[in-house]
Design a protein around this motif. Structure first.
Motif, PDB file in Angstrom:
ATOM      1  N   LEU A 120      -9.715  -9.005  -8.722  1.00 38.75           N
ATOM      2  CA  LEU A 120      -9.352 -10.278  -8.087  1.00 38.75           C
ATOM      3  C   LEU A 120      -9.711 -10.288  -6.609  1.00 38.75           C
ATOM      4  N   LEU A 121      -9.352  -9.237  -5.886  1.00 35.27           N
ATOM      5  CA  LEU A 121      -9.565  -9.165  -4.440  1.00 35.27           C
ATOM      6  C   LEU A 121     -10.370  -7.931  -4.085  1.00 35.27           C
ATOM      7  N   ARG A 122     -11.304  -8.098  -3.155  1.00 32.82           N
ATOM      8  CA  ARG A 122     -12.029  -6.950  -2.637  1.00 32.82           C
ATOM      9  C   ARG A 122     -11.092  -6.102  -1.768  1.00 32.82           C
ATOM     10  N   ARG A 123     -11.458  -4.844  -1.591  1.00 31.00           N
ATOM     11  CA  ARG A 123     -10.612  -3.954  -0.785  1.00 31.00           C
ATOM     12  C   ARG A 123     -10.514  -4.423   0.659  1.00 31.00           C
ATOM     13  N   ASP A 124     -11.574  -5.038   1.188  1.00 26.14           N
ATOM     14  CA  ASP A 124     -11.534  -5.500   2.582  1.00 26.14           C
ATOM     15  C   ASP A 124     -10.730  -6.792   2.743  1.00 26.14           C
ATOM     16  N   GLN A 125     -10.317  -7.399   1.623  1.00 24.67           N
ATOM     17  CA  GLN A 125      -9.512  -8.618   1.709  1.00 24.67           C
ATOM     18  C   GLN A 125      -8.014  -8.327   1.779  1.00 24.67           C
ATOM     19  N   VAL A 126      -7.639  -7.077   1.594  1.00 25.65           N
ATOM     20  CA  VAL A 126      -6.218  -6.708   1.527  1.00 25.65           C
ATOM     21  C   VAL A 126      -5.787  -6.053   2.838  1.00 25.65           C
ATOM     22  N   TRP A 127      -4.721  -6.610   3.420  1.00 25.59           N
ATOM     23  CA  TRP A 127      -4.150  -6.064   4.655  1.00 25.59           C
ATOM     24  C   TRP A 127      -2.651  -5.865   4.463  1.00 25.59           C
ATOM     25  N   PHE A 128      -2.101  -4.886   5.175  1.00 23.24           N
ATOM     26  CA  PHE A 128      -0.679  -4.576   5.089  1.00 23.24           C
ATOM     27  C   PHE A 128      -0.028  -4.741   6.463  1.00 23.24           C
ATOM     28  N   THR A 129       1.268  -4.965   6.461  1.00 29.04           N
ATOM     29  CA  THR A 129       2.046  -4.959   7.710  1.00 29.04           C
ATOM     30  C   THR A 129       3.184  -3.961   7.565  1.00 29.04           C
ATOM     31  N   GLU A 130       3.429  -3.210   8.623  1.00 30.82           N
ATOM     32  CA  GLU A 130       4.502  -2.218   8.603  1.00 30.82           C
ATOM     33  C   GLU A 130       5.162  -2.179   9.978  1.00 30.82           C
ATOM     34  N   LYS A 131       6.475  -2.065   9.980  1.00 32.99           N
ATOM     35  CA  LYS A 131       7.214  -2.002  11.234  1.00 32.99           C
ATOM     36  C   LYS A 131       7.326  -0.568  11.718  1.00 32.99           C
ATOM     37  N   ASP A 132       7.217  -0.417  13.055  1.00 40.82           N
ATOM     38  CA  ASP A 132       7.427   0.905  13.628  1.00 40.82           C
ATOM     39  C   ASP A 132       8.903   1.077  13.989  1.00 40.82           C
ATOM     40  N   LYS A 133       9.240   2.180  14.641  1.00 40.60           N
ATOM     41  CA  LYS A 133      10.641   2.464  14.958  1.00 40.60           C
ATOM     42  C   LYS A 133      11.235   1.454  15.927  1.00 40.60           C
TER      43      LYS A 133
ATOM     44  N   LEU B 160      -6.503  -2.176   4.085  1.00 40.71           N
ATOM     45  CA  LEU B 160      -6.539  -1.211   2.985  1.00 40.71           C
ATOM     46  C   LEU B 160      -7.742  -0.278   3.117  1.00 40.71           C
ATOM     47  N   ILE B 161      -8.817  -0.763   3.711  1.00 44.44           N
ATOM     48  CA  ILE B 161     -10.046   0.016   3.862  1.00 44.44           C
ATOM     49  C   ILE B 161      -9.799   1.326   4.617  1.00 44.44           C
ATOM     50  N   GLU B 162      -8.798   1.329   5.499  1.00 40.72           N
ATOM     51  CA  GLU B 162      -8.511   2.535   6.278  1.00 40.72           C
ATOM     52  C   GLU B 162      -8.134   3.724   5.391  1.00 40.72           C
ATOM     53  N   TYR B 163      -7.706   3.452   4.145  1.00 41.61           N
ATOM     54  CA  TYR B 163      -7.304   4.519   3.232  1.00 41.61           C
ATOM     55  C   TYR B 163      -8.430   4.918   2.279  1.00 41.61           C
ATOM     56  N   CYS B 164      -9.595   4.290   2.426  1.00 45.24           N
ATOM     57  CA  CYS B 164     -10.782   4.629   1.623  1.00 45.24           C
ATOM     58  C   CYS B 164     -10.465   4.723   0.125  1.00 45.24           C
ATOM     59  N   PRO B 165      -9.858   3.694  -0.467  1.00 45.25           N
ATOM     60  CA  PRO B 165      -9.551   3.768  -1.902  1.00 45.25           C
ATOM     61  C   PRO B 165     -10.829   3.746  -2.740  1.00 45.25           C
ATOM     62  N   ARG B 166     -10.781   4.416  -3.880  1.00 40.94           N
ATOM     63  CA  ARG B 166     -11.912   4.398  -4.792  1.00 40.94           C
ATOM     64  C   ARG B 166     -12.084   3.005  -5.383  1.00 40.94           C
TER      65      ARG B 166
ATOM     66  N   GLY C  69      -0.701   2.618  -6.512  1.00 40.03           N
ATOM     67  CA  GLY C  69      -0.754   3.385  -5.274  1.00 40.03           C
ATOM     68  C   GLY C  69       0.139   2.802  -4.197  1.00 40.03           C
ATOM     69  N   TYR C  70       0.168   1.465  -4.095  1.00 45.21           N
ATOM     70  CA  TYR C  70       1.016   0.835  -3.082  1.00 45.21           C
ATOM     71  C   TYR C  70       2.492   1.095  -3.364  1.00 45.21           C
ATOM     72  N   LEU C  71       2.920   0.882  -4.611  1.00 51.56           N
ATOM     73  CA  LEU C  71       4.333   1.075  -4.948  1.00 51.56           C
ATOM     74  C   LEU C  71       4.756   2.531  -4.789  1.00 51.56           C
ATOM     75  N   ALA C  72       3.803   3.445  -4.891  1.00 48.61           N
ATOM     76  CA  ALA C  72       4.105   4.867  -4.683  1.00 48.61           C
ATOM     77  C   ALA C  72       4.132   5.231  -3.198  1.00 48.61           C
ATOM     78  N   GLY C  73       3.825   4.265  -2.325  1.00 44.84           N
ATOM     79  CA  GLY C  73       3.866   4.507  -0.890  1.00 44.84           C
ATOM     80  C   GLY C  73       2.599   5.088  -0.311  1.00 44.84           C
ATOM     81  N   ARG C  74       1.519   5.076  -1.076  1.00 45.85           N
ATOM     82  CA  ARG C  74       0.278   5.700  -0.635  1.00 45.85           C
ATOM     83  C   ARG C  74      -0.317   5.008   0.587  1.00 45.85           C
ATOM     84  N   TYR C  75      -0.101   3.690   0.705  1.00 46.82           N
ATOM     85  CA  TYR C  75      -0.704   2.934   1.815  1.00 46.82           C
ATOM     86  C   TYR C  75       0.338   2.498   2.859  1.00 46.82           C
ATOM     87  N   GLY C  76       1.565   2.959   2.706  1.00 44.04           N
ATOM     88  CA  GLY C  76       2.617   2.530   3.622  1.00 44.04           C
ATOM     89  C   GLY C  76       3.055   1.107   3.321  1.00 44.04           C
TER      90      GLY C  76
END
Length: 250
Positions: free
Chosen positions: A197-210, A219-225, A233-240
């Motif tokens: 459905l979506l290319r890897r470069d179309q997916v972005w995440f947001t995460e809060k710091d301390k 998502l590209i920063e994690y070089c997924p296959r 992988g996301y639900l397992a916390g692989r990408y934060g």
């Protein structure tokens, strides 16, 4: 104390005016509970648009066979963008009647399976998902027809995952998106993490710091296959970008 682009456009600045006009006309901001009025008004004015919207409602398996729209005697204020345009072009004070417009009565038509009888429902009686899908039709068809950009917060709110997926397929298909319109949206629906459905470069995440500041990363920063199961992988916390939940003790 004035917006830079607005001042530039007010003085017809040759470089700033096109940028201002892009934000005014090229960008559409939606949200998870848009008003149905825009779709209803367009259906009254444009038969082709009406035909497409009714087709979308039938294809979405909502049980709606037709939509009836008529103006009521009640008045409501016009939207803020139109109100500002009216006041900007007026030489003096704007009479109240020019910043009010008639409300619309919207009815959905259903058919009783056993008898074939057609029944009208006040559109407010429809589910949140039905009203949301109907309202989003105006935003989607508008940007698709003109090659604009649609920004939607929580696109999946109140929508079945299949319906959200279908909207994205429409934007991703060159057959239905001939003018390269774009949709930028936030979501919590992990089923959309699908490389079909979506290319890897179309997916972005947001995460809060301390400190509570949100960071946006690709998502590209994690070089997924190319064959990687992104949802798992996301639900397992692989990408934060997942909440660290506590015990919720009582």
């Amino acid at each position: 104390n004035a917006l830079y682009l607005s001042v530039g456009a007010a003085f017809n600045h040759p470089q700033l005016t096109p940028i201002y006009e892009w934000f005014q006309e090229g960008l559409r901001i939606g949200h998870h509970n848009p008003p149905p009025r825009l779709t209803a008004e367009r259906m009254m004015q444009d038969r082709s648009f009406r035909r497409i919207v009714l087709g979308w409602l039938r294809d979405a398996d909502l049980g709606i066979e037709d939509i009836s729209v008529r103006p009521s005697d009640r008045l409501r204020p016009v939207g803020p963008s139109l109100r500002e345009r009216i006041r900007a072009r007026a030489a003096g004070p704007v009479p109240p009647r020019f910043v009010m417009t008639h409300q619309l009565e919207i009815f959905s038509q259903h058919r009783v399976t056993d008898t074939g009888e057609r029944i009208l429902f006040d559109f407010d009686e429809e589910s949140d998902g039905t009203r949301c899908f109907f309202s989003l039709a105006w935003y989607c068809l508008n940007v698709l027809a003109k090659g604009r950009v649609l920004v939607v917060d929580e696109l999946d709110a109140s929508l079945h995952p299949h319906m959200t997926r279908k909207i994205l397929e429409i934007f991703n298909s060159p057959q239905t998106n001939k003018k390269n319109a774009q949709i930028v949206f936030t979501t919590h629906d992990t089923t959309l993490l699908d490389q079909d459905l979506l290319r890897r470069d179309q997916v972005w995440f947001t995460e809060k710091d301390k400190a509570g500041a949100s960071h946006l990363y690709s998502l590209i920063e994690y070089c997924p296959r190319k064959d990687e199961a992104l949802q798992r992988g996301y639900l397992a916390g692989r990408y934060g970008a997942v909440p660290l939940l506590g015990g919720f003790r009582f």
